[in-house]
Design a protein around this motif. Structure first.
Motif, PDB file in Angstrom:
ATOM      1  N   LEU A 261      15.872   1.764 -22.003  1.00 54.11           N
ATOM      2  CA  LEU A 261      16.142   0.629 -21.750  1.00 54.11           C
ATOM      3  C   LEU A 261      15.782   0.368 -20.241  1.00 54.11           C
ATOM      4  N   PRO A 262      15.331  -0.997 -20.055  1.00 56.70           N
ATOM      5  CA  PRO A 262      14.961  -1.496 -18.604  1.00 56.70           C
ATOM      6  C   PRO A 262      15.999  -1.107 -17.797  1.00 56.70           C
ATOM      7  N   PHE A 263      15.692  -0.984 -16.367  1.00 54.74           N
ATOM      8  CA  PHE A 263      16.634  -0.874 -15.339  1.00 54.74           C
ATOM      9  C   PHE A 263      17.348  -2.474 -14.895  1.00 54.74           C
TER      10      PHE A 263
ATOM     11  N   THR B 277       6.958   2.099 -19.467  1.00 59.29           N
ATOM     12  CA  THR B 277       7.602   2.413 -18.170  1.00 59.29           C
ATOM     13  C   THR B 277       7.255   1.397 -16.990  1.00 59.29           C
ATOM     14  N   ASN B 278       5.931   1.040 -17.108  1.00 57.60           N
ATOM     15  CA  ASN B 278       5.311   0.194 -16.112  1.00 57.60           C
ATOM     16  C   ASN B 278       5.786   0.096 -14.597  1.00 57.60           C
TER      17      ASN B 278
ATOM     18  N   PRO C 123      21.883  16.009 -21.510  1.00 57.64           N
ATOM     19  CA  PRO C 123      21.729  14.641 -22.028  1.00 57.64           C
ATOM     20  C   PRO C 123      21.088  13.865 -21.129  1.00 57.64           C
ATOM     21  N   ALA C 124      20.645  12.675 -21.666  1.00 57.82           N
ATOM     22  CA  ALA C 124      19.834  11.514 -20.905  1.00 57.82           C
ATOM     23  C   ALA C 124      21.137  10.882 -20.190  1.00 57.82           C
ATOM     24  N   PRO C 125      20.808  10.148 -19.173  1.00 51.98           N
ATOM     25  CA  PRO C 125      21.674   9.354 -18.225  1.00 51.98           C
ATOM     26  C   PRO C 125      22.278   8.335 -19.170  1.00 51.98           C
TER      27      PRO C 125
ATOM     28  N   VAL D  70      15.130   5.100 -16.518  1.00 51.85           N
ATOM     29  CA  VAL D  70      14.224   6.319 -16.107  1.00 51.85           C
ATOM     30  C   VAL D  70      13.064   6.511 -16.767  1.00 51.85           C
ATOM     31  N   ALA D  71      12.260   7.222 -16.006  1.00 53.77           N
ATOM     32  CA  ALA D  71      10.862   7.560 -16.459  1.00 53.77           C
ATOM     33  C   ALA D  71      10.752   8.217 -17.796  1.00 53.77           C
TER      34      ALA D  71
END
Length: 364
Positions: A234-236, A167-168, A205-207, A191-192
């Motif tokens: 997933l990356p933002f 999550t860098n 639920p997750a977003p 999200v983190a």
């Protein structure tokens, strides 16, 4: 502490801080480590970043007891070239190492106008915004690039279906002017990971658009991150977040020497952070009145944009955290019941005495 519903407890910050400090002390931390961890984690809860709050003790305590988090260690200078300093943390307590690294960077930036500090091999550094806030409180600008190794990779590259990165986080902070400090602190995943853990504990639920299932299909089920085979975050911003995540690994891991995400670095089931920080004294670039006036004018201009329907008024980075802090300092810190149960288990694992564990009381 009071229970506000069947699935939530609310705890005053000072009570929660004392509890967290007792857990850390019983788990073997020295006084500085216990106070630093407790203060940092509760501060994360106060700012609304529950993913980096006291719930992290459920990971920290087993790591302490098993020796994966090395207690009693302090930052060791590997290379000192004045404005450039390389530190090794020896997988010690990140809340102590991060503060030490920033203190060195602040002193060098004041001396040279700019400092580059590479901190290798720290245990979890926590909320990276805290380190930008430390620099901002000293009147300095800072930029921080962080990578994570040690455990399985959680974040899929753009177009990929399984985890290859972590999550860098990226963080940028500017000191206060006539307005409060501006602190941008974000994971490069949508999200983190900790927010997925919080969603699972709350049964929510997750977003949308944040997770992939184990075969690469989109899902909102946070449980996929705690099963085998595992899903992926997933990356933002699709390729943009992926690009930033990769650069964090290259900067903090490859360039600063902390190690990058490859199968051979994913063997300890431990959060190991490295951080490359650039700390700048504004006085080395321009006069204080000029840049402060320009920064304030820009922030005022951005915030003057009328809010769209369904949105709060426009804010600048750092403002949501300050608002949440003010609210939670008044009303207490809410924790979901599952997280609280996990914290009690961590406290018992650490060897806490009964009187060190707060009891949940009904609302008066």
């Amino acid at each position: 502490m009071s229970a506000t519903s069947d699935d939530t407890v609310v705890i005053a910050a000072d009570r929660l801080r004392a509890f967290a400090q007792a857990v850390c002390s019983r788990a073997g931390c020295d006084a500085e480590e216990a106070a630093a961890i407790a203060g940092h984690l509760v501060d994360a809860n106060l700012t609304g970043h529950d993913s980096h709050g006291v719930g992290m003790l459920t990971d920290y305590v087993p790591a302490m007891r098993e020796g994966r988090l090395k207690l009693g260690r302090r930052a060791r200078i590997l290379r000192d070239q004045g404005a450039v300093v390389v530190l090794d943390g020896g997988i010690g307590v990140g809340q102590v190492l991060g503060r030490e690294a920033m203190a060195i960077g602040i002193a060098r930036a004041r001396q040279h106008g700019v400092a580059l500090v590479a901190l290798q091999r720290s245990h979890h550094l926590g909320r990276i915004g805290a380190w930008a806030e430390q620099c901002a409180a000293a009147g300095l600008v800072s930029m921080h690039y962080v990578n994570v190794i040690g455990h399985r990779t959680y974040v899929a590259p753009f177009g990929g279906r399984d985890g290859r990165l972590a999550t860098n986080p990226v963080c940028i902070g500017l000191p206060a002017t006539d307005h409060p400090a501006v602190i941008l602190d974000m994971a490069t995943s949508k999200v983190a990971f900790g927010k997925i853990k919080v969603a699972r504990n709350k049964g929510r639920p997750a977003p949308e658009g944040a997770l992939l299932g184990p075969t690469g299909e989109p899902t909102t089920d946070p449980a996929v991150m705690f099963a085998q085979p595992m899903g992926a975050l997933l990356p933002f911003g699709e390729h943009k977040g992926y690009g930033l995540a990769l650069m964090c690994d290259l900067l903090a891991g490859a360039l600063a020497g902390g190690g990058t995400n490859r199968p051979e670095t994913q063997v300890s089931d431990t959060i190991i952070n490295s951080m490359l920080s650039i700390i700048i004294d504004p006085a080395a670039l321009t006069n204080a009145a000029g840049w402060k006036a320009e920064a304030d004018a820009l922030c005022d201009w951005v915030k003057s944009s009328p809010a769209r329907a369904g949105f709060d008024p426009v804010m600048v980075p750092g403002e949501p955290e300050r608002r949440t802090r003010a609210e939670r300092e008044r009303q207490g810190i809410p924790l979901d019941r599952n997280t609280w149960k996990q914290l009690l288990e961590a406290a018992r694992l650490a060897g806490c005495k009964a009187e060190e564990i707060p009891e949940v009381a009904p609302l008066s």
